[in-house]
Design a protein around this motif. Structure first.
Motif, PDB file in Angstrom:
ATOM      1  N   THR A 292       0.897  -1.365  -0.078  1.00  0.00           N
ATOM      2  CA  THR A 292      -0.025   0.176   0.082  1.00  0.00           C
ATOM      3  C   THR A 292       0.947   1.385   0.050  1.00  0.00           C
ATOM      4  O   THR A 292       0.585   2.069  -0.939  1.00  0.00           O
ATOM      5  N   HIS A 293       2.129   1.508   0.759  1.00  0.00           N
ATOM      6  CA  HIS A 293       2.824   2.383   1.188  1.00  0.00           C
ATOM      7  C   HIS A 293       3.594   2.643  -0.406  1.00  0.00           C
ATOM      8  O   HIS A 293       3.723   3.706  -0.925  1.00  0.00           O
ATOM      9  N   ILE A 294       4.306   1.656  -1.022  1.00  0.00           N
ATOM     10  CA  ILE A 294       4.565   1.695  -2.461  1.00  0.00           C
ATOM     11  C   ILE A 294       3.795   2.108  -3.279  1.00  0.00           C
ATOM     12  O   ILE A 294       3.905   3.087  -4.170  1.00  0.00           O
ATOM     13  N   PHE A 295       2.497   1.998  -3.341  1.00  0.00           N
ATOM     14  CA  PHE A 295       1.414   2.253  -4.534  1.00  0.00           C
ATOM     15  C   PHE A 295       1.271   3.869  -4.223  1.00  0.00           C
ATOM     16  O   PHE A 295       1.071   4.602  -5.173  1.00  0.00           O
ATOM     17  N   GLY A 296       1.273   4.349  -2.844  1.00  0.00           N
ATOM     18  CA  GLY A 296       0.866   5.780  -2.719  1.00  0.00           C
ATOM     19  C   GLY A 296       2.198   6.622  -2.986  1.00  0.00           C
ATOM     20  O   GLY A 296       2.004   7.555  -3.504  1.00  0.00           O
ATOM     21  N   GLN A 297       3.446   6.049  -2.899  1.00  0.00           N
ATOM     22  CA  GLN A 297       4.590   6.463  -3.604  1.00  0.00           C
ATOM     23  C   GLN A 297       4.796   6.885  -5.023  1.00  0.00           C
ATOM     24  O   GLN A 297       5.080   7.804  -5.477  1.00  0.00           O
ATOM     25  N   LEU A 298       4.501   5.751  -5.571  1.00  0.00           N
ATOM     26  CA  LEU A 298       4.190   5.786  -7.029  1.00  0.00           C
ATOM     27  C   LEU A 298       3.086   6.914  -7.599  1.00  0.00           C
ATOM     28  O   LEU A 298       3.444   7.612  -8.192  1.00  0.00           O
ATOM     29  N   LEU A 299       1.908   6.805  -6.822  1.00  0.00           N
ATOM     30  CA  LEU A 299       0.813   7.863  -7.229  1.00  0.00           C
ATOM     31  C   LEU A 299       1.382   9.126  -6.874  1.00  0.00           C
ATOM     32  O   LEU A 299       1.335  10.219  -7.949  1.00  0.00           O
ATOM     33  N   ARG A 300       2.161   9.591  -5.726  1.00  0.00           N
ATOM     34  CA  ARG A 300       2.695  11.025  -5.465  1.00  0.00           C
ATOM     35  C   ARG A 300       3.772  11.348  -6.413  1.00  0.00           C
ATOM     36  O   ARG A 300       3.585  12.457  -6.866  1.00  0.00           O
ATOM     37  N   TYR A 301       4.545  10.575  -6.818  1.00  0.00           N
ATOM     38  CA  TYR A 301       5.415  10.942  -7.568  1.00  0.00           C
ATOM     39  C   TYR A 301       5.215  11.574  -9.084  1.00  0.00           C
ATOM     40  O   TYR A 301       5.576  12.555  -9.299  1.00  0.00           O
ATOM     41  N   PHE A 302       4.162  10.992  -9.524  1.00  0.00           N
ATOM     42  CA  PHE A 302       3.648  11.584 -10.650  1.00  0.00           C
ATOM     43  C   PHE A 302       2.706  12.735 -10.548  1.00  0.00           C
ATOM     44  O   PHE A 302       2.834  13.453 -11.207  1.00  0.00           O
ATOM     45  N   ARG A 303       1.559  12.470  -9.888  1.00  0.00           N
ATOM     46  CA  ARG A 303       0.700  13.477  -9.319  1.00  0.00           C
ATOM     47  C   ARG A 303       1.324  14.827  -8.754  1.00  0.00           C
ATOM     48  O   ARG A 303       0.609  15.787  -9.282  1.00  0.00           O
TER      49      ARG A 303
ATOM     50  N   THR B 240      -2.887 -13.612 -13.559  1.00  0.00           N
ATOM     51  CA  THR B 240      -3.482 -14.676 -14.278  1.00  0.00           C
ATOM     52  C   THR B 240      -4.214 -15.789 -13.537  1.00  0.00           C
ATOM     53  O   THR B 240      -4.157 -15.667 -12.274  1.00  0.00           O
ATOM     54  N   ARG B 241      -4.837 -16.456 -14.057  1.00  0.00           N
ATOM     55  CA  ARG B 241      -5.813 -17.474 -13.495  1.00  0.00           C
ATOM     56  C   ARG B 241      -4.777 -18.494 -12.949  1.00  0.00           C
ATOM     57  O   ARG B 241      -5.341 -19.367 -11.785  1.00  0.00           O
ATOM     58  N   ASP B 242      -3.555 -18.649 -13.017  1.00  0.00           N
ATOM     59  CA  ASP B 242      -2.646 -19.509 -12.535  1.00  0.00           C
ATOM     60  C   ASP B 242      -2.064 -18.953 -11.344  1.00  0.00           C
ATOM     61  O   ASP B 242      -1.489 -19.609 -10.420  1.00  0.00           O
ATOM     62  N   GLY B 243      -2.555 -17.607 -10.833  1.00  0.00           N
ATOM     63  CA  GLY B 243      -1.706 -16.918  -9.576  1.00  0.00           C
ATOM     64  C   GLY B 243      -0.738 -16.279  -9.768  1.00  0.00           C
ATOM     65  O   GLY B 243      -0.242 -15.497  -8.885  1.00  0.00           O
ATOM     66  N   GLU B 244      -0.158 -16.022 -11.121  1.00  0.00           N
ATOM     67  CA  GLU B 244       0.797 -15.090 -11.426  1.00  0.00           C
ATOM     68  C   GLU B 244       0.396 -13.794 -11.291  1.00  0.00           C
ATOM     69  O   GLU B 244      -0.630 -13.522 -11.621  1.00  0.00           O
ATOM     70  N   GLU B 245       1.094 -13.086 -10.719  1.00  0.00           N
ATOM     71  CA  GLU B 245       0.804 -11.703 -10.505  1.00  0.00           C
ATOM     72  C   GLU B 245       1.887 -10.534 -10.429  1.00  0.00           C
ATOM     73  O   GLU B 245       3.030 -10.929  -9.954  1.00  0.00           O
ATOM     74  N   ILE B 246       1.695  -9.257 -10.901  1.00  0.00           N
ATOM     75  CA  ILE B 246       2.533  -8.333 -10.968  1.00  0.00           C
ATOM     76  C   ILE B 246       1.708  -7.055 -10.284  1.00  0.00           C
ATOM     77  O   ILE B 246       0.557  -6.674 -10.481  1.00  0.00           O
ATOM     78  N   ASP B 247       2.308  -6.629  -9.182  1.00  0.00           N
ATOM     79  CA  ASP B 247       1.672  -5.709  -8.082  1.00  0.00           C
ATOM     80  C   ASP B 247       1.325  -4.672  -8.995  1.00  0.00           C
ATOM     81  O   ASP B 247      -0.057  -3.981  -9.010  1.00  0.00           O
ATOM     82  N   PHE B 248       1.917  -3.865  -9.641  1.00  0.00           N
ATOM     83  CA  PHE B 248       1.919  -2.641 -10.434  1.00  0.00           C
ATOM     84  C   PHE B 248       2.234  -2.473 -11.937  1.00  0.00           C
ATOM     85  O   PHE B 248       3.350  -2.843 -11.909  1.00  0.00           O
ATOM     86  N   LEU B 249       1.416  -2.101 -12.710  1.00  0.00           N
ATOM     87  CA  LEU B 249       1.864  -1.717 -14.146  1.00  0.00           C
ATOM     88  C   LEU B 249       1.787  -0.273 -14.005  1.00  0.00           C
ATOM     89  O   LEU B 249       0.907   0.390 -14.318  1.00  0.00           O
ATOM     90  N   VAL B 250       2.851   0.399 -13.881  1.00  0.00           N
ATOM     91  CA  VAL B 250       2.723   2.054 -14.039  1.00  0.00           C
ATOM     92  C   VAL B 250       2.870   2.492 -15.554  1.00  0.00           C
ATOM     93  O   VAL B 250       3.899   2.327 -16.156  1.00  0.00           O
ATOM     94  N   GLU B 251       1.780   3.012 -15.969  1.00  0.00           N
ATOM     95  CA  GLU B 251       1.645   3.411 -17.425  1.00  0.00           C
ATOM     96  C   GLU B 251       1.548   5.006 -17.387  1.00  0.00           C
ATOM     97  O   GLU B 251       0.877   5.730 -17.078  1.00  0.00           O
ATOM     98  N   ALA B 252       3.014   5.644 -18.021  1.00  0.00           N
ATOM     99  CA  ALA B 252       3.159   6.866 -18.061  1.00  0.00           C
ATOM    100  C   ALA B 252       3.998   7.237 -19.510  1.00  0.00           C
ATOM    101  O   ALA B 252       4.961   6.440 -19.654  1.00  0.00           O
ATOM    102  N   ASP B 253       3.614   8.422 -20.032  1.00  0.00           N
ATOM    103  CA  ASP B 253       4.337   8.871 -21.211  1.00  0.00           C
ATOM    104  C   ASP B 253       4.437   7.729 -22.132  1.00  0.00           C
ATOM    105  O   ASP B 253       5.519   7.493 -22.968  1.00  0.00           O
TER     106      ASP B 253
END
Length: 367
Positions: free
Chosen positions: A293-304, A317-330
């Motif tokens: 949660t803290h990392i998400f807040g820091q990512l959002l703050r950096y850009f906004r 994925t349905r198999d349980g593989e996961e990436i926490d965040f995909l940060v899409e900018a520029d």
């Protein structure tokens, strides 16, 4: 002591993105320094009106035409959500004085403010987010996990930046919660179920960094799934939480899947979830979720805080593989993993098998 905010240079510049707009609207949660920031950046000749003052607000609401007649640019109107009828007058001033930043507005909730802005100030207003202090602004360098969680426990509220006293933090958080429920939720939206809503907020804190199940959330909070969904929208509109949707290259399909819930202040989330001791939090079962949660807040703050647009999604994925965040900018997408402790490379997603052409090399943020 004043802590320099990243947004100061954006406002003083101003940033190129702001030069087209006579009205600048600063949105964000209560007590993160919106008014202090604008007061610090304002020239001496800028008229400042605080609608949080009951007498001032009463005059603006009872006779907005007379009140607006005394408005003189350049102008700062604090807490515009209390007098949305002034937006028509603001439009007239903006059309008469179209210089960049002629009018500054602040708001602590986006429901009433944004409805009026969309209808009245379209094409005239730049909207900026100001959240609580970032690690960058607080100059936090995590020397040890224990020190990092101690700083996290202080939250991002500027008034708590200089104290680690547990009693002071608890009192501030308790007062903040009561003020938020009494003033924003009951006064502006007419929700009378105060106790149920407070329980709901705490149930949300226990689910930060998790995919939302509205039926389960409603059941545990003592309300229906429909009410839970409605109340969660209120938390998002008042900048306590943000919903993060799963990534899909087709943007229209992102919104039909279940989102993840993140609090915008990880310290507040930890307090609401009952974690009063930072070391107990670090060693407890919710430590990974609070760190994410803290990392998400820091990512959002950096850009906004730099007035840059960003879209943050997650991938699973349905198999349980996961990436926490995909940060899409520029036009680029950067995968980001938040891992508490040393990450096991064998358990990280294999980006070569799933990445799209716009994806960059991934990042792992660990503690």
């Amino acid at each position: 002591m004043w802590i320099e905010r990243t947004s100061e240079s954006i406002l003083r510049g101003p940033a190129e993105a702001l030069r087209l707009f006579p009205v600048w609207l600063i949105l964000g949660p209560r007590q993160v320094g919106k008014s202090s920031l604008l007061h610090r950046c304002a020239d001496p000749n800028r008229q400042i009106i605080n609608l949080d003052d009951l007498a001032t607000r009463a005059r603006a609401v009872q006779d907005p035409i007379l009140f607006a007649a005394n408005l003189q640019p350049p102008l700062l109107l604090d807490e515009i959500q209390y007098a949305p009828t002034l937006l028509s007058a603001i439009k007239r001033i903006a059309d008469t004085h179209p210089a960049p930043g002629t009018i500054w507005l602040t708001g602590s909730q986006s429901f009433d403010v944004m409805q009026g802005v969309r209808e009245t100030l379209a094409g005239r207003v730049a909207i900026l987010d100001l959240l609580g202090l970032s690690d960058e602004e607080k100059h936090i360098v995590p020397s040890t996990p224990a020190a990092y969680f101690l700083a996290l426990r202080q939250s991002s509220f500027p008034k708590l930046a200089e104290t680690s006293d547990r009693d002071a933090i608890d009192l501030y958080m308790d007062s903040y919660l009561k003020t938020y429920i009494e003033r924003d939720i009951r006064e502006l939206l007419g929700i009378q179920k105060r106790r149920e809503f407070e329980v709901f907020v705490r149930m949300c804190a226990l689910r930060t960094a998790q995919v939302i199940n509205y039926d389960e959330l409603g059941r545990d909070s003592g309300v229906s799934a429909v009410t839970a969904k409605e109340w969660l929208g209120l938390l998002e509109d008042s900048f306590l939480v943000r919903l993060v949707y799963p990534y899909h290259s087709n943007r229209t399909k992102r919104l039909i899947k279940s989102p993840k819930l993140y609090f915008l202040d990880s310290g507040l989330a930890a307090w609401l979830a009952g974690w009063r001791d930072p070391e107990m939090l670090r060693l407890g079962p919710q430590s990974g979720a609070v760190f994410e949660t803290h990392i998400f807040g820091q990512l959002l703050r950096y850009f906004r805080h730099r007035c840059r647009d960003v879209s943050i999604t997650f991938w699973r994925t349905r198999d349980g593989e996961e990436i926490d965040f995909l940060v899409e900018a520029d036009g680029r997408v950067t995968p980001v993993e938040a891992k508490l402790g040393s990450p096991d490379a064998r358990k990280l997603p294999r980006l070569a098998n799933i990445a799209e052409p716009s994806w960059q090399h991934g990042r792992v943020l660990s503690l």
